[in-house]
Scaffold this motif. Structure first.
Motif, PDB file in Angstrom:
ATOM      1  N   CYS A 168      40.568  29.942  43.213  1.00 63.38           N
ATOM      2  CA  CYS A 168      41.965  29.511  43.143  1.00 63.38           C
ATOM      3  C   CYS A 168      42.714  30.314  42.092  1.00 63.38           C
ATOM      4  O   CYS A 168      43.837  30.790  42.326  1.00 63.38           O
ATOM      5  N   ILE A 169      42.101  30.480  40.920  1.00 63.34           N
ATOM      6  CA  ILE A 169      42.745  31.268  39.863  1.00 63.34           C
ATOM      7  C   ILE A 169      42.910  32.709  40.315  1.00 63.34           C
ATOM      8  O   ILE A 169      43.968  33.328  40.126  1.00 63.34           O
ATOM      9  N   TRP A 170      41.888  33.269  40.918  1.00 60.95           N
ATOM     10  CA  TRP A 170      41.927  34.679  41.332  1.00 60.95           C
ATOM     11  C   TRP A 170      42.992  34.912  42.399  1.00 60.95           C
ATOM     12  O   TRP A 170      43.664  35.935  42.415  1.00 60.95           O
ATOM     13  N   SER A 193      47.009  33.291  40.687  1.00 62.12           N
ATOM     14  CA  SER A 193      47.572  33.567  39.366  1.00 62.12           C
ATOM     15  C   SER A 193      47.136  34.948  38.906  1.00 62.12           C
ATOM     16  O   SER A 193      45.997  35.136  38.465  1.00 62.12           O
ATOM     17  N   ARG A 194      48.044  35.908  38.998  1.00 70.13           N
ATOM     18  CA  ARG A 194      47.683  37.265  38.576  1.00 70.13           C
ATOM     19  C   ARG A 194      47.383  37.336  37.079  1.00 70.13           C
ATOM     20  O   ARG A 194      46.350  37.883  36.678  1.00 70.13           O
ATOM     21  N   PRO A 195      48.251  36.783  36.198  1.00 69.18           N
ATOM     22  CA  PRO A 195      47.900  36.812  34.764  1.00 69.18           C
ATOM     23  C   PRO A 195      46.611  36.039  34.485  1.00 69.18           C
ATOM     24  O   PRO A 195      45.776  36.467  33.690  1.00 69.18           O
ATOM     25  N   GLY A 196      46.451  34.877  35.162  1.00 74.65           N
ATOM     26  CA  GLY A 196      45.245  34.087  34.952  1.00 74.65           C
ATOM     27  C   GLY A 196      43.997  34.818  35.405  1.00 74.65           C
ATOM     28  O   GLY A 196      42.929  34.706  34.782  1.00 74.65           O
ATOM     29  N   ARG A 197      44.126  35.571  36.484  1.00 73.42           N
ATOM     30  CA  ARG A 197      42.977  36.329  37.011  1.00 73.42           C
ATOM     31  C   ARG A 197      42.422  37.277  35.957  1.00 73.42           C
ATOM     32  O   ARG A 197      41.220  37.285  35.669  1.00 73.42           O
ATOM     33  N   TRP A 198      43.303  38.066  35.343  1.00 75.56           N
ATOM     34  CA  TRP A 198      42.842  39.061  34.383  1.00 75.56           C
ATOM     35  C   TRP A 198      42.442  38.410  33.064  1.00 75.56           C
ATOM     36  O   TRP A 198      41.541  38.909  32.372  1.00 75.56           O
ATOM     37  N   ALA A 199      43.090  37.302  32.707  1.00 75.80           N
ATOM     38  CA  ALA A 199      42.691  36.589  31.490  1.00 75.80           C
ATOM     39  C   ALA A 199      41.294  35.998  31.648  1.00 75.80           C
ATOM     40  O   ALA A 199      40.469  36.048  30.728  1.00 75.80           O
TER      41      ALA A 199
END
Length: 549
Positions: free
Chosen positions: A362-364, A367-373
């Protein structure tokens, strides 16, 4: 008979059952997590007894189980790894009191709301990385090949492959058998509470009768009978442990907030997280004198406590007392537990922590910022000491918050539709002659978003007799920067004979608009304060614009 005594007697059978269940699970967990932390397993048992019992009396949540958790254990290992073996116990106890002091400070400062700035993406990456470290760190005990301390990370797998000939088949068999038995017992409802302890006992009997060469807990540490003698932590060691202790306190509290918010009280309310912080802090301060490791609220243990039928905080008190009784009566028997069996239990726990594919997907996906974080935090857990990874996670969470808040701040046009409602549209780049343009700020108004807001305001250009109505959010945290921005825009608009009207203005900003020169720049009668009725101020501003007043 008093009502309190009646309630206590009514809930006692359920709390006894829940306390016994969590004690049965907590004994192998406590020893195993101490093993992960790189300390004598007896300190894990002491923590399971004293921290759980004392925390039950001091925290705000009725169900919160305070113990040495899996993530804390990996973090403690990172802190203690450079410490000479003879100094590990003294360092551990100082670490416990420092973690408690920080937790107590967070509680007294009512810092519970600050944990919301650690994003789910960062927390997912951190917990997944820590769980992988638990699994990798136990491969040596599982296989009977003693891994070098520096190899317990992603290097564990190639290290094992290079020394495959040194793997002990008997140790591997015992470890895999323990895992298989635990998985099988988890599927039997009546035996679920025994699913960790019973496989360990069976493995101990098997090793004693058939595989005497398999390493035991007693080969690496002595488990004395009786409760620990009080010690005084050597605070001379404290200066070098302050930064790691703060990281451990943050880790523990973030995990505890997740427990508190997902575990309602018996009346359906949510316990005060700040009281939980203070309670955990005092618990760690007190238990540092009782040879305990740092502890915090555990999500899995609390969930088990609730599932086992706990009705009051007495369940955790009973759990701690029962573990203490086991230490007194049968402490030395723990030395007969095979290390591969404990390793198997810990690998299972680590695998369960990593088993969150839906959250990760779901995060991947969304949420682009969440993915990399999430990815960056996970990588940091594998290449840095874990206690520093949480700092990276906190900084990444704040960066995501700032970036997304700034991106969301923009100006939109409110186009009227039937029924007196409005439709949001992109703001025009330029004003048109003799037009009324109704605008609204979308997003948060604070110092970091002012430039984005100002850039999205339409340019007056060469327009004549145009009216701009700008509706401000009711909550504004921008101060003088907002007043300067509005003054600049007002001067641009009015320079060409156009008009700027401010609507939905928070009344507390009126004095600031006067002092900041905004009222002078836009002219009198062009500010419409917000009223308790949402939209009333904006409609009044539109009527004034149409009437030319």
């Amino acid at each position: 008979m008093p009502a309190g005594e009646t309630n206590w007697r009514r809930s006692l059978p359920a709390d006894l059952a829940a306390g016994a269940t969590t004690a049965l699970v907590g004994i192998p967990q406590g020893m195993g997590f101490a093993l992960v932390a790189g300390v004598n397993p007896v300190y894990g048992l002491y923590t399971a007894a004293f921290s759980t019992a004392i925390g039950a009396l001091l925290t705000g949540s009725s169900y919160l189980k305070v113990m040495l958790s899996n993530v804390l254990a990996v973090s403690i290992y990172s802190v203690l790894a450079p410490v000479p073996e003879a100094d590990v116990p003294a360092t551990l106890f100082v670490l416990t009191i420092l973690v408690g002091a920080f937790q107590l400070g967070f509680g007294l400062l009512r810092a519970g709301s600050l944990t919301r700035f650690i994003s789910t993406a960062v927390l997912t990456g951190f917990v997944t990385g820590a769980a992988l470290l638990i699994v990798l760190g136990q491969l040596g005990n599982l296989t009977g090949y003693r891994l070098p301390r520096e190899a317990i990370q992603v290097l564990a797998i190639p290290e094992l492959l290079l020394h495959a000939g040194e793997i002990q088949p008997q140790a591997l068999f015992v470890g895999l058998l323990t895992i298989s038995l635990a998985l099988a017992l988890q599927r039997v409802p009546r035996l679920t509470s025994f699913s960790l302890l019973l496989p360990v006992i069976i493995a101990a009997l098997l090793v004693r009768t058939a595989f005497p060469g398999v390493a035991l807990v007693g080969d690496i540490a002595a488990i004395p009978a009786g409760l620990p003698a009080p010690v005084v932590p050597d605070l001379a060691l404290a200066p070098g442990l302050l930064i790691p202790a703060l990281a451990l306190a943050i880790i523990g509290l973030v995990m505890a907030v997740g427990v508190t918010e997902t575990t309602p009280e018996p009346d359906g309310s949510i316990a005060d997280v700040n009281r939980d912080f203070s309670g955990q802090g005092i618990t760690n301060i007190l238990t540092s004198f009782l040879q305990c490791a740092p502890s915090a609220g555990s999500l899995s243990a609390t969930a088990l406590n609730v599932a086992a039928g706990a009705e009051t905080r007495a369940a955790n008190l009973i759990s701690g007392i029962l573990v203490g009784a086991v230490i007194v009566v049968a402490g030395p028997l723990a030395e007969q537990i095979p290390l591969p069996a404990l390793a198997g239990i810990l690998i299972l726990i680590g695998a369960e922590l990593m088993n969150q594919p839906h959250v990760i997907a779901c995060i991947w996906r969304y949420s682009r910022p969440g993915r990399w974080a999430m990815l960056a935090t996970f990588i940091s857990t594998q290449v840095l000491p874990l206690q520093y990874s949480i700092y990276i996670g906190v900084l990444l969470s704040l960066a995501i918050y700032l970036v997304t808040s700034t991106r969301e701040a923009t100006v939109v046009r409110l186009a009227p539709v039937e029924g007196g409602m409005f439709r949001e549209e992109p703001a025009p780049e330029r004003l048109l002659d003799d037009s009324i343009t109704v605008l609204s700020v979308s997003g948060s108004v604070y110092f970091a978003t002012l430039r984005a807001i100002e850039r999205s305001l339409p340019s007056p250009g060469g327009a004549e007799s145009a009216v701009v109505i700008l509706a401000l959010p009711r909550r504004v945290e921008a101060g003088t920067g907002l007043f300067r921005m509005l003054t600049r825009y007002a001067r641009k608009v009015t320079a060409g004979g156009n008009r700027l009207i401010l609507a939905e203005v928070n009344p507390r900003l009126l004095a600031g608009l006067e002092e900041g020169g905004v009222v002078e720049a836009i002219g009198p009668g062009n500010i419409f304060p917000a009223t308790p009725v949402i939209g009333e101020s904006l409609r009044a501003a539109i009527r004034a614009a149409k009437a030319g007043t």
